[in-house]
Structures are given as C-alpha cells and as structure tokens.
Motif scaffolding. Structure first.
Motif, PDB file in Angstrom:
ATOM      1  N   PHE A  38       4.507   5.596   6.819  1.00  0.00           N
ATOM      2  CA  PHE A  38       5.181   5.693   5.522  1.00  0.00           C
ATOM      3  C   PHE A  38       5.524   4.308   4.979  1.00  0.00           C
ATOM      4  O   PHE A  38       5.491   4.080   3.761  1.00  0.00           O
ATOM      5  CB  PHE A  38       6.435   6.549   5.637  1.00  0.00           C
ATOM      6  CG  PHE A  38       6.168   8.033   5.605  1.00  0.00           C
ATOM      7  CD1 PHE A  38       5.701   8.641   4.448  1.00  0.00           C
ATOM      8  CD2 PHE A  38       6.367   8.810   6.732  1.00  0.00           C
ATOM      9  CE1 PHE A  38       5.441   9.997   4.407  1.00  0.00           C
ATOM     10  CE2 PHE A  38       6.111  10.177   6.706  1.00  0.00           C
ATOM     11  CZ  PHE A  38       5.646  10.768   5.542  1.00  0.00           C
ATOM     12  N   ILE A  39       5.875   3.373   5.873  1.00  0.00           N
ATOM     13  CA  ILE A  39       6.125   2.001   5.427  1.00  0.00           C
ATOM     14  C   ILE A  39       4.865   1.428   4.779  1.00  0.00           C
ATOM     15  O   ILE A  39       4.922   0.803   3.709  1.00  0.00           O
ATOM     16  CB  ILE A  39       6.575   1.127   6.613  1.00  0.00           C
ATOM     17  CG1 ILE A  39       7.977   1.527   7.075  1.00  0.00           C
ATOM     18  CG2 ILE A  39       6.560  -0.361   6.226  1.00  0.00           C
ATOM     19  CD1 ILE A  39       8.423   0.842   8.361  1.00  0.00           C
ATOM     20  N   ALA A  40       3.722   1.649   5.418  1.00  0.00           N
ATOM     21  CA  ALA A  40       2.452   1.166   4.865  1.00  0.00           C
ATOM     22  C   ALA A  40       2.166   1.812   3.511  1.00  0.00           C
ATOM     23  O   ALA A  40       1.705   1.141   2.570  1.00  0.00           O
ATOM     24  CB  ALA A  40       1.317   1.460   5.844  1.00  0.00           C
ATOM     25  N   VAL A  41       2.463   3.111   3.372  1.00  0.00           N
ATOM     26  CA  VAL A  41       2.238   3.819   2.101  1.00  0.00           C
ATOM     27  C   VAL A  41       3.104   3.229   0.998  1.00  0.00           C
ATOM     28  O   VAL A  41       2.635   2.986  -0.124  1.00  0.00           O
ATOM     29  CB  VAL A  41       2.517   5.321   2.262  1.00  0.00           C
ATOM     30  CG1 VAL A  41       2.529   6.016   0.899  1.00  0.00           C
ATOM     31  CG2 VAL A  41       1.477   5.971   3.171  1.00  0.00           C
ATOM     32  N   PHE A  42       4.387   2.979   1.312  1.00  0.00           N
ATOM     33  CA  PHE A  42       5.278   2.386   0.306  1.00  0.00           C
ATOM     34  C   PHE A  42       4.765   1.025  -0.139  1.00  0.00           C
ATOM     35  O   PHE A  42       4.811   0.689  -1.336  1.00  0.00           O
ATOM     36  CB  PHE A  42       6.701   2.254   0.864  1.00  0.00           C
ATOM     37  CG  PHE A  42       7.475   3.548   0.870  1.00  0.00           C
ATOM     38  CD1 PHE A  42       7.542   4.346  -0.262  1.00  0.00           C
ATOM     39  CD2 PHE A  42       8.140   3.964   2.015  1.00  0.00           C
ATOM     40  CE1 PHE A  42       8.256   5.540  -0.260  1.00  0.00           C
ATOM     41  CE2 PHE A  42       8.859   5.157   2.035  1.00  0.00           C
ATOM     42  CZ  PHE A  42       8.913   5.944   0.891  1.00  0.00           C
ATOM     43  N   TYR A  43       4.236   0.236   0.806  1.00  0.00           N
ATOM     44  CA  TYR A  43       3.758  -1.092   0.432  1.00  0.00           C
ATOM     45  C   TYR A  43       2.443  -1.036  -0.337  1.00  0.00           C
ATOM     46  O   TYR A  43       2.145  -1.946  -1.124  1.00  0.00           O
ATOM     47  CB  TYR A  43       3.645  -1.997   1.663  1.00  0.00           C
ATOM     48  CG  TYR A  43       4.946  -2.732   1.912  1.00  0.00           C
ATOM     49  CD1 TYR A  43       5.324  -3.795   1.105  1.00  0.00           C
ATOM     50  CD2 TYR A  43       5.816  -2.330   2.912  1.00  0.00           C
ATOM     51  CE1 TYR A  43       6.518  -4.456   1.287  1.00  0.00           C
ATOM     52  CE2 TYR A  43       7.022  -2.974   3.113  1.00  0.00           C
ATOM     53  CZ  TYR A  43       7.370  -4.041   2.295  1.00  0.00           C
ATOM     54  OH  TYR A  43       8.562  -4.681   2.476  1.00  0.00           O
ATOM     55  N   ILE A  44       1.672  -0.007  -0.146  1.00  0.00           N
ATOM     56  CA  ILE A  44       0.478   0.178  -0.976  1.00  0.00           C
ATOM     57  C   ILE A  44       0.882   0.394  -2.432  1.00  0.00           C
ATOM     58  O   ILE A  44       0.315  -0.203  -3.354  1.00  0.00           O
ATOM     59  CB  ILE A  44      -0.356   1.366  -0.461  1.00  0.00           C
ATOM     60  CG1 ILE A  44      -1.017   1.010   0.874  1.00  0.00           C
ATOM     61  CG2 ILE A  44      -1.429   1.765  -1.487  1.00  0.00           C
ATOM     62  CD1 ILE A  44      -1.712   2.171   1.551  1.00  0.00           C
ATOM     63  N   PHE A  45       1.907   1.257  -2.646  1.00  0.00           N
ATOM     64  CA  PHE A  45       2.411   1.486  -4.014  1.00  0.00           C
ATOM     65  C   PHE A  45       3.044   0.221  -4.577  1.00  0.00           C
ATOM     66  O   PHE A  45       2.890  -0.075  -5.781  1.00  0.00           O
ATOM     67  CB  PHE A  45       3.417   2.631  -4.016  1.00  0.00           C
ATOM     68  CG  PHE A  45       2.794   3.996  -3.903  1.00  0.00           C
ATOM     69  CD1 PHE A  45       1.988   4.496  -4.920  1.00  0.00           C
ATOM     70  CD2 PHE A  45       3.009   4.790  -2.785  1.00  0.00           C
ATOM     71  CE1 PHE A  45       1.409   5.751  -4.825  1.00  0.00           C
ATOM     72  CE2 PHE A  45       2.436   6.045  -2.678  1.00  0.00           C
ATOM     73  CZ  PHE A  45       1.631   6.532  -3.701  1.00  0.00           C
ATOM     74  N   VAL A  61       2.735  -4.399  -8.285  1.00  0.00           N
ATOM     75  CA  VAL A  61       2.798  -5.851  -8.451  1.00  0.00           C
ATOM     76  C   VAL A  61       1.511  -6.382  -9.073  1.00  0.00           C
ATOM     77  O   VAL A  61       1.548  -7.269  -9.938  1.00  0.00           O
ATOM     78  CB  VAL A  61       3.069  -6.530  -7.091  1.00  0.00           C
ATOM     79  CG1 VAL A  61       2.881  -8.041  -7.199  1.00  0.00           C
ATOM     80  CG2 VAL A  61       4.472  -6.212  -6.607  1.00  0.00           C
ATOM     81  N   MET A  62       0.366  -5.831  -8.667  1.00  0.00           N
ATOM     82  CA  MET A  62      -0.904  -6.290  -9.223  1.00  0.00           C
ATOM     83  C   MET A  62      -1.031  -5.958 -10.710  1.00  0.00           C
ATOM     84  O   MET A  62      -1.834  -6.556 -11.420  1.00  0.00           O
ATOM     85  CB  MET A  62      -2.072  -5.667  -8.453  1.00  0.00           C
ATOM     86  CG  MET A  62      -2.238  -6.185  -7.030  1.00  0.00           C
ATOM     87  SD  MET A  62      -2.577  -7.970  -6.944  1.00  0.00           S
ATOM     88  CE  MET A  62      -0.965  -8.616  -6.476  1.00  0.00           C
ATOM     89  N   GLY A  63      -0.218  -4.999 -11.149  1.00  0.00           N
ATOM     90  CA  GLY A  63      -0.241  -4.635 -12.566  1.00  0.00           C
ATOM     91  C   GLY A  63       0.635  -5.516 -13.430  1.00  0.00           C
ATOM     92  O   GLY A  63       0.633  -5.390 -14.664  1.00  0.00           O
ATOM     93  N   ALA A  75       8.235 -10.909  -7.372  1.00  0.00           N
ATOM     94  CA  ALA A  75       8.402  -9.541  -6.871  1.00  0.00           C
ATOM     95  C   ALA A  75       8.021  -9.456  -5.390  1.00  0.00           C
ATOM     96  O   ALA A  75       8.726  -8.835  -4.591  1.00  0.00           O
ATOM     97  CB  ALA A  75       7.556  -8.578  -7.696  1.00  0.00           C
ATOM     98  N   LEU A  76       6.892 -10.079  -5.038  1.00  0.00           N
ATOM     99  CA  LEU A  76       6.454 -10.038  -3.642  1.00  0.00           C
ATOM    100  C   LEU A  76       7.408 -10.798  -2.725  1.00  0.00           C
ATOM    101  O   LEU A  76       7.594 -10.426  -1.556  1.00  0.00           O
ATOM    102  CB  LEU A  76       5.045 -10.626  -3.516  1.00  0.00           C
ATOM    103  CG  LEU A  76       3.902  -9.751  -4.046  1.00  0.00           C
ATOM    104  CD1 LEU A  76       2.587 -10.507  -3.987  1.00  0.00           C
ATOM    105  CD2 LEU A  76       3.793  -8.457  -3.239  1.00  0.00           C
ATOM    106  N   ASN A  77       8.012 -11.852  -3.248  1.00  0.00           N
ATOM    107  CA  ASN A  77       8.923 -12.657  -2.432  1.00  0.00           C
ATOM    108  C   ASN A  77      10.136 -11.855  -1.980  1.00  0.00           C
ATOM    109  O   ASN A  77      10.715 -12.137  -0.922  1.00  0.00           O
ATOM    110  CB  ASN A  77       9.365 -13.897  -3.219  1.00  0.00           C
ATOM    111  CG  ASN A  77      10.065 -14.906  -2.332  1.00  0.00           C
ATOM    112  OD1 ASN A  77       9.534 -15.303  -1.292  1.00  0.00           O
ATOM    113  ND2 ASN A  77      11.257 -15.326  -2.733  1.00  0.00           N
ATOM    114  N   THR A  78      10.520 -10.851  -2.761  1.00  0.00           N
ATOM    115  CA  THR A  78      11.663 -10.010  -2.362  1.00  0.00           C
ATOM    116  C   THR A  78      11.321  -9.127  -1.160  1.00  0.00           C
ATOM    117  O   THR A  78      12.219  -8.557  -0.542  1.00  0.00           O
ATOM    118  CB  THR A  78      12.124  -9.112  -3.530  1.00  0.00           C
ATOM    119  OG1 THR A  78      11.057  -8.196  -3.869  1.00  0.00           O
ATOM    120  CG2 THR A  78      12.479  -9.936  -4.752  1.00  0.00           C
TER     121      THR A  78
END
Length: 311
Positions: free
Chosen positions: A214-221, A226-228, A238-241
């Motif tokens: 689930f952690i991996a799924v959240f980071y995919i979203f 972020v890419m958008g 955003a990624l730094n947080t």
C-alpha cells in the motif's frame, strides 16, 4: 556453550549468539552498539519532547512522526537487554518465558512501525494529491484514534505468538541463530508439531508486507500527481516533502525483507550475514530515523536546534 541433546529432557534455557567468529572481540563490539542505542534513545526522546512542547508542530504529520519515534523506542528497549548481555557480559542464556516475552514486544513494535509508515505515506498522499481536504480528513482527534487503533491492532496480531510458542515442546536444540528472540527462530527449535506457528507467523509477515504494498501504491499516485505539476521547482518541492519518509521506509523494509527471504528461501544461508542483517534491522532504523527527520525536515531541525540554543 552448553546444549541439551537428550530428546527426553525439556529445554529450560535458550542460548542466543553474538557475531559468529568474532566472539573474542565482543567486548569491543559492545562499545559502538551501546553508543548506537544511546543515540537512538536520546534521538527519539528528543523528537517526542520537541513535538510535545511545540504548539506549531501539533499537526498530523508530526503526530505520526511521534508515533514512529515511540515504535523505534520500543524496538530499542526490547532488544537492549539481550544485546548488551551478549556483547558486554558474554551472557548468552535466556529463559524460554523471557524469550517469548521479548519476541512479543519486538514483533509488536515492528508491526506498529510498519503501520505507522503506512499511515505516514497516506498523510503525504493527502498533502500532495488532495491538499484542500487534508485538514478535514485528518483532524487531530482522528489522528489520535488512528494511533490507538494501530496499537490495538499490533497487540492483537502478535499476541498469539508467545502463547503458541509456549505450548510447543523444546527437547533437542537450544541454540538460537540471532542476538535476540524471533518467532521464526524459536519455533524451529521445537521437537513437537509447529505447523500452526509456521502458518500464523507467515500470516503476520504477510500483514506487514501488505503495508509495504500500500505504501508503494500511495507513492505511485504521489508520483503521478507530481509529474503533472508544470513547474520543475514545484515538483522538486513536493517530492522533497517525501524524502524523509522514503528514507524511513527503505531503512525499515530492506533489512526485514532480506532477513525474511533468507529465513524462508535461502538455501546457502550465511550465519554471519543473517546475524548482521538481524542486528541492523533493530539498530539502524531507531538510530537513523531521528537523524533523517532532523536533517531533512526544516521545522523539526529548527525546533531541535532552538531547544539546545543553537539556532
């Protein structure tokens, strides 16, 4: 080191091990281990103190960080007695009941930390992907309920483990393969049927592995969101947080997945490698998490330095 080989005599003492081949320098190895425990305990206590005394840090993200610090403290204090006895005093014996109790606390705090890392990833997901609803979805009262729910869940999940180990008979082998008691390790010493222990232990491991999925799924979203973002600077911001949390996830899951894989599937298991990875799993996350969050989280860093008059 005494062992009992008679199949008619029940084991009354288990024996833990230090680092194979380095028994003659255990007393010297105990010095950095003591320092690591000291830094881990002081670091996590500092995190709890700063978050508890600073009103500006009374927010979901920091409450979850305080839960992570509590689980790290629990892991450190659960393993501290046997690690110091082995390396500083060369005392490897441990009674079965004490071993079962240690196993309960280590696995309980391990599951709690896994759950906390999961909800921290959900926190980052909300903050980045749905910031307008962040406060309404995670009010402080709900954060407290989540913490209590995770604590109860971890207790109930691992509570059967010591009782199922206690019902087994230990009559041939008494030497464990780590510096502390683990369920997978202890159950292999039994000379009675341990099928239920194997199945339930695997269930507990799968529960924690589900957290990692689930952690991996959240980071995919998160990555998709972020890419958008049009601005490169805003994407990095955003990624730094998430950097601190990603480090905490890797520090926690890499050793535990490696160790579990070696236990379940390793055909040519190195005793030295298994002991080192098991010790890293208990020593490194409680040590590194406070350091990572102090270095990478500006608010925490400023408040900690302020408490010591260094800001």
């Amino acid at each position: 080191m005494p062992t009992l080989n008679s199949s008619k005599v029940e084991i009354t003492t288990f024996f833990l091990i230090g680092i194979p081949g380095l028994e003659h320098v255990h007393i010297w190895i105990s010095i950095p281990i003591c320092l690591m425990y000291l830094v881990a305990i002081l670091g996590n206590c500092t995190i709890l103190f700063v978050i508890g005394t600073e009103p500006s840090l009374h927010a979901p993200m920091y409450y979850f960080l305080s839960m992570l610090a509590v689980s790290d403290l629990g892991l450190s204090l659960s393993s501290l007695p046997t690690m110091l006895r082995i390396f500083a005093l060369n005392a490897t014996g441990i009674s079965p009941n004490v071993c079962f109790a240690q196993e309960f606390f280590i696995h309980g705090f391990t599951d709690l930390e896994s759950s906390v890392l999961l909800v921290m990833s959900f926190d980052r997901f909300l903050a980045i992907c749905n910031p307008l609803r962040y406060s309404s979805i995670l009010p402080n009262a709900r954060v407290a309920k989540i913490g209590v729910a995770f604590l109860i869940k971890s207790i109930l999940l691992v509570l059967p483990l010591p009782f199922t180990l206690k019902r087994l008979t230990y009559c041939r082998k008494s030497l464990l393969s780590h510096s502390y008691c683990r369920h997978q390790d202890v159950m292999k010493l039994a000379c009675s049927d341990n099928t239920f222990n194997f199945i339930y232990g695997l269930f507990v491991v799968l529960c924690m592995m589900t957290d990692s999925v689930f952690i991996a799924v959240f980071y995919i979203f998160i990555l998709k969101t972020v890419m958008g973002i049009g601005s490169h600077k805003e994407r990095l911001k955003a990624l730094n947080t998430c950097v601190s949390h990603i480090c905490a996830v890797l520090i926690f899951y890499v050793p535990i997945i490696t160790l579990a894989s070696m236990h379940r599937f390793g055909k040519l298991k190195s005793p030295l490698a298994m002991v080192l990875i098991a010790d890293i799993f208990l020593l490194v996350p409680p040590l590194m998490n406070p350091i990572v969050y102090c270095v990478k989280t500006q608010q925490i860093r400023e408040k900690v330095l302020g408490k010591f008059g260094l800001n």
